[in-house]
Design a protein around this motif. Structure first.
Motif, PDB file in Angstrom:
ATOM      1  N   GLY A 192       0.849  -1.271  -0.098  1.00 24.97           N
ATOM      2  CA  GLY A 192      -0.101  -0.034  -0.056  1.00 24.97           C
ATOM      3  C   GLY A 192       0.811   1.280  -0.029  1.00 24.97           C
ATOM      4  O   GLY A 192       1.917   1.199  -0.024  1.00 24.97           O
ATOM      5  N   LYS A 193      -0.008   2.603   0.113  1.00 23.24           N
ATOM      6  CA  LYS A 193       1.037   3.743  -0.006  1.00 23.24           C
ATOM      7  C   LYS A 193       1.701   3.821   0.907  1.00 23.24           C
ATOM      8  O   LYS A 193       2.881   4.849   0.869  1.00 23.24           O
ATOM      9  CB  LYS A 193      -0.278   4.951  -0.185  1.00 23.24           C
ATOM     10  N   ASP A 194       1.645   3.413   2.050  1.00 27.12           N
ATOM     11  CA  ASP A 194       2.417   3.664   3.211  1.00 27.12           C
ATOM     12  C   ASP A 194       3.578   2.625   3.378  1.00 27.12           C
ATOM     13  O   ASP A 194       4.664   2.869   4.314  1.00 27.12           O
ATOM     14  CB  ASP A 194       1.792   3.614   4.700  1.00 27.12           C
ATOM     15  N   TYR A 195       3.581   1.668   2.768  1.00 32.27           N
ATOM     16  CA  TYR A 195       4.850   0.774   2.534  1.00 32.27           C
ATOM     17  C   TYR A 195       6.218   1.524   2.236  1.00 32.27           C
ATOM     18  O   TYR A 195       6.371   2.621   1.613  1.00 32.27           O
ATOM     19  CB  TYR A 195       4.896   0.048   1.346  1.00 32.27           C
ATOM     20  N   VAL A 196       7.009   1.393   3.457  1.00 32.93           N
ATOM     21  CA  VAL A 196       8.542   2.108   3.432  1.00 32.93           C
ATOM     22  C   VAL A 196       9.334   1.288   2.313  1.00 32.93           C
ATOM     23  O   VAL A 196       9.689   0.172   2.374  1.00 32.93           O
ATOM     24  CB  VAL A 196       9.227   2.091   4.809  1.00 32.93           C
ATOM     25  N   VAL A 197       9.838   2.159   1.236  1.00 31.53           N
ATOM     26  CA  VAL A 197      10.453   1.430   0.111  1.00 31.53           C
ATOM     27  C   VAL A 197      11.841   1.062   0.605  1.00 31.53           C
ATOM     28  O   VAL A 197      12.599   1.573   1.180  1.00 31.53           O
ATOM     29  CB  VAL A 197      10.402   2.475  -1.260  1.00 31.53           C
ATOM     30  N   GLN A 198      12.506  -0.426   0.077  1.00 31.31           N
ATOM     31  CA  GLN A 198      13.518  -0.478   0.462  1.00 31.31           C
ATOM     32  C   GLN A 198      14.738  -0.336  -0.444  1.00 31.31           C
ATOM     33  O   GLN A 198      14.242  -0.719  -1.700  1.00 31.31           O
ATOM     34  CB  GLN A 198      13.531  -2.165   1.071  1.00 31.31           C
ATOM     35  N   ASP A 199      15.921  -0.203  -0.414  1.00 33.37           N
ATOM     36  CA  ASP A 199      17.022  -0.407  -1.291  1.00 33.37           C
ATOM     37  C   ASP A 199      17.031  -1.415  -2.143  1.00 33.37           C
ATOM     38  O   ASP A 199      17.069  -2.452  -1.620  1.00 33.37           O
ATOM     39  CB  ASP A 199      18.377  -0.163  -0.281  1.00 33.37           C
ATOM     40  N   GLY A 200      17.060  -1.157  -3.506  1.00 31.41           N
ATOM     41  CA  GLY A 200      17.238  -2.440  -4.326  1.00 31.41           C
ATOM     42  C   GLY A 200      15.598  -2.925  -4.737  1.00 31.41           C
ATOM     43  O   GLY A 200      15.651  -3.810  -5.676  1.00 31.41           O
ATOM     44  N   ASP A 201      14.523  -2.454  -4.079  1.00 38.04           N
ATOM     45  CA  ASP A 201      13.090  -2.735  -4.641  1.00 38.04           C
ATOM     46  C   ASP A 201      12.883  -2.698  -6.090  1.00 38.04           C
ATOM     47  O   ASP A 201      13.344  -1.507  -6.617  1.00 38.04           O
ATOM     48  CB  ASP A 201      12.063  -2.037  -3.798  1.00 38.04           C
ATOM     49  N   ILE A 202      12.548  -3.479  -6.878  1.00 42.77           N
ATOM     50  CA  ILE A 202      11.851  -3.419  -7.963  1.00 42.77           C
ATOM     51  C   ILE A 202      10.358  -3.296  -7.876  1.00 42.77           C
ATOM     52  O   ILE A 202       9.681  -4.175  -7.231  1.00 42.77           O
ATOM     53  CB  ILE A 202      12.455  -4.465  -9.015  1.00 42.77           C
ATOM     54  N   ILE A 203       9.857  -2.121  -8.555  1.00 42.39           N
ATOM     55  CA  ILE A 203       8.497  -1.757  -8.101  1.00 42.39           C
ATOM     56  C   ILE A 203       7.973  -1.380  -9.377  1.00 42.39           C
ATOM     57  O   ILE A 203       8.051  -0.774 -10.597  1.00 42.39           O
ATOM     58  CB  ILE A 203       8.604  -0.433  -7.473  1.00 42.39           C
ATOM     59  N   ASN A 204       6.790  -1.858  -9.480  1.00 36.23           N
ATOM     60  CA  ASN A 204       5.639  -1.699 -10.612  1.00 36.23           C
ATOM     61  C   ASN A 204       4.353  -0.944  -9.916  1.00 36.23           C
ATOM     62  O   ASN A 204       3.670  -1.629  -8.983  1.00 36.23           O
ATOM     63  CB  ASN A 204       5.082  -2.821 -11.552  1.00 36.23           C
ATOM     64  N   PHE A 205       4.344   0.353 -10.237  1.00 36.25           N
ATOM     65  CA  PHE A 205       3.240   1.167  -9.684  1.00 36.25           C
ATOM     66  C   PHE A 205       1.991   0.797 -10.308  1.00 36.25           C
ATOM     67  O   PHE A 205       1.891   0.985 -11.786  1.00 36.25           O
ATOM     68  CB  PHE A 205       3.395   2.603  -9.363  1.00 36.25           C
ATOM     69  N   ARG A 206       0.891   0.437  -9.566  1.00 34.40           N
ATOM     70  CA  ARG A 206      -0.293   0.413 -10.193  1.00 34.40           C
ATOM     71  C   ARG A 206      -1.200   1.757  -9.826  1.00 34.40           C
ATOM     72  O   ARG A 206      -1.359   1.933  -8.782  1.00 34.40           O
ATOM     73  CB  ARG A 206      -1.278  -0.862  -9.751  1.00 34.40           C
ATOM     74  N   PHE A 207      -1.850   2.293 -10.698  1.00 34.96           N
ATOM     75  CA  PHE A 207      -2.292   3.558 -10.640  1.00 34.96           C
ATOM     76  C   PHE A 207      -3.484   3.772 -11.596  1.00 34.96           C
ATOM     77  O   PHE A 207      -3.533   3.267 -12.463  1.00 34.96           O
ATOM     78  CB  PHE A 207      -1.427   4.652 -10.576  1.00 34.96           C
ATOM     79  N   ALA A 208      -4.570   4.506 -10.879  1.00 31.88           N
ATOM     80  CA  ALA A 208      -5.739   4.977 -11.803  1.00 31.88           C
ATOM     81  C   ALA A 208      -5.519   6.271 -12.425  1.00 31.88           C
ATOM     82  O   ALA A 208      -4.754   7.235 -11.923  1.00 31.88           O
ATOM     83  CB  ALA A 208      -6.911   5.026 -10.944  1.00 31.88           C
ATOM     84  N   THR A 209      -5.885   6.372 -13.726  1.00 34.41           N
ATOM     85  CA  THR A 209      -5.816   7.714 -14.368  1.00 34.41           C
ATOM     86  C   THR A 209      -6.933   8.548 -14.505  1.00 34.41           C
ATOM     87  O   THR A 209      -8.137   8.182 -14.302  1.00 34.41           O
ATOM     88  CB  THR A 209      -5.134   7.460 -15.816  1.00 34.41           C
TER      89      THR A 209
END
Ligand code: GDP
Ligand code: MG
Length: 363
Positions: A346-363
């Protein structure tokens, strides 16, 4: 993007370091920038991005970047006072003070003898003086505004400014102030120079390297200075490292090794800047593009998304996250999915060094 601005006395090696960091071949000419201000971009070296690029074979590989600003500073006292009005310095995330330790009779030092500890303190004093000027201007304006309209917010601002004034008058840089929450935000808004984290780049002679580059810093007399808040140091031999950087990769590696160095000057200065500011990287991957993004530690996912685009942050739904080691270990995103290693955060997850992220978002 992280922004670093170079300060230092004349002939300390600022422009040489700027060229080393940004591969700008010419002195005094900028890709963009006004007057004597040169602005250049460094690509952040990252072996993880290389590995991901090899995995995805994307059309584009985009490293994180750091922007460096160099300014032909007026010599002597008052040099820093001019900086408070230079946008690139006001906006900088960190100041990089190039301190001269190299001896070269052909390049006279404006301060006479070579004395890194003296120069570090002298620049600190200049930054403090420059900020005092800002504080006084600000106080005058605030007092006028408060006469017209007394608000709690203005009162609080005045309190913080007065706190800053006291510290500066006592010779303390504002980066040493322990402000929290809204007060810290206010302090950042003022764009004081002495509030910015400070990286001291000690510009050494090659001969200082015998016995290791870290020991070389100890011998400069800077150690007490470096124990201060938000202050760190890294050593370079700017001139020779610039020459080495212009060689073919294999030759460059051999020359660095001869000097007892395992990494290029560019790598070391960027790493030190990241450490000082508490920065780290996350990645986005795909066939189109593999890209590294820099954020501060403890950044929540929604704010990390804003680094890519404000629309992604606004329409944030979930972050699909897999750790770098998991992805490289399994060899593909599909294999990570099969093993339940791709998490939905979720939005409050604290991103970690080296995370590979795909953001899902509504336009
Ligand atoms: N011997 C030696 N000379 C250096 C070194 N770094 C810079 N210089 C020389 O010192 C002079 C001033 O350097 P520059 O980068 O223009 O300093 P700035 O005035 O701080 O921008 C130039 O002639 C450089 O080649 C170094 O590490 N060793
Ligand atoms: Mg210069």
């Amino acid at each position: 993007m992280l922004r670093a601005a170079l300060v230092g006395f004349g002939s300390s090696g600022k422009t040489t370091l700027f060229q080393l960091m940004t591969s700008a071949k010419e002195t005094g000419r900028a890709a963009h920038g006004k007057g004597d201000v040169s602005i250049g971009i460094s690509k952040v070296p990252d072996a993880r991005l290389d590995r991901l690029t090899a995995m995805y074979n994307p059309r584009k590989r985009v490293p994180a970047t750091v922007e460096f600003t160099d300014l032909a500073m007026p010599a002597g006292t008052g040099g820093a006072a001019a900086l408070v009005d230079v946008v690139a310095y006001k906006n900088a995330d960190a100041l990089v003070h190039v301190v001269r330790a190299f001896e070269d009779p052909a390049v006279p030092h404006p301060g006479g003898a070579i004395d890194p500890a003296r120069d570090a303190q002298a620049m600190e004093d200049e930054l403090i003086l420059a900020d005092l000027g800002l504080v006084e201007r600000r106080l005058e304006r605030l007092d006028k505004d408060l006469k017209k309209n007394r608000s709690a917010d203005l009162e609080r601002e005045r309190d913080v400014i007065l706190l800053c004034k006291t510290a500066l008058e006592e010779g303390r840089p504002l980066r040493a102030l322990d402000l929290k929450g809204d007060d810290l935000k206010r302090l950042r808004g003022f764009q004081f120079l002495s509030a910015k984290p400070l990286l001291i780049v000690v510009n050494l002679d090659e001969s200082h390297l015998a016995g290791g580059i870290d020991r070389a810093i100890d011998r400069t007399g800077l150690t007490p200075f470096l124990s201060r808040a938000s202050t760190a140091a890294v050593a370079v031999c700017a001139k020779i490292e610039l020459e080495i950087a212009q060689l073919e990769a294999a030759d460059a590696a051999a020359f660095l090794k001869d000097l007892g160095l395992t990494e290029s000057g560019l790598d070391r200065v960027i790493r030190a800047t990241y450490d000082l500011l508490g920065y780290m990287s996350f990645f986005t991957v795909g066939e189109d593009e593999c890209r590294a993004w820099s954020i501060a530690r403890q950044t929540p996912a929604q704010l990390a998304a804003a680094e890519i685009h404000s629309d992604i942050a606004r329409g944030f739904i979930r972050a699909e996250v897999v750790g770098y080691d998991a992805l490289v270990g399994r060899g593909s995103m599909a294999a990570c999915r099969e093993h339940g290693e791709v998490r939905l955060e979720g939005k409050d997850y604290v991103v970690q060094d080296g995370d590979i992220i795909n953001f899902r978002f509504a336009t």
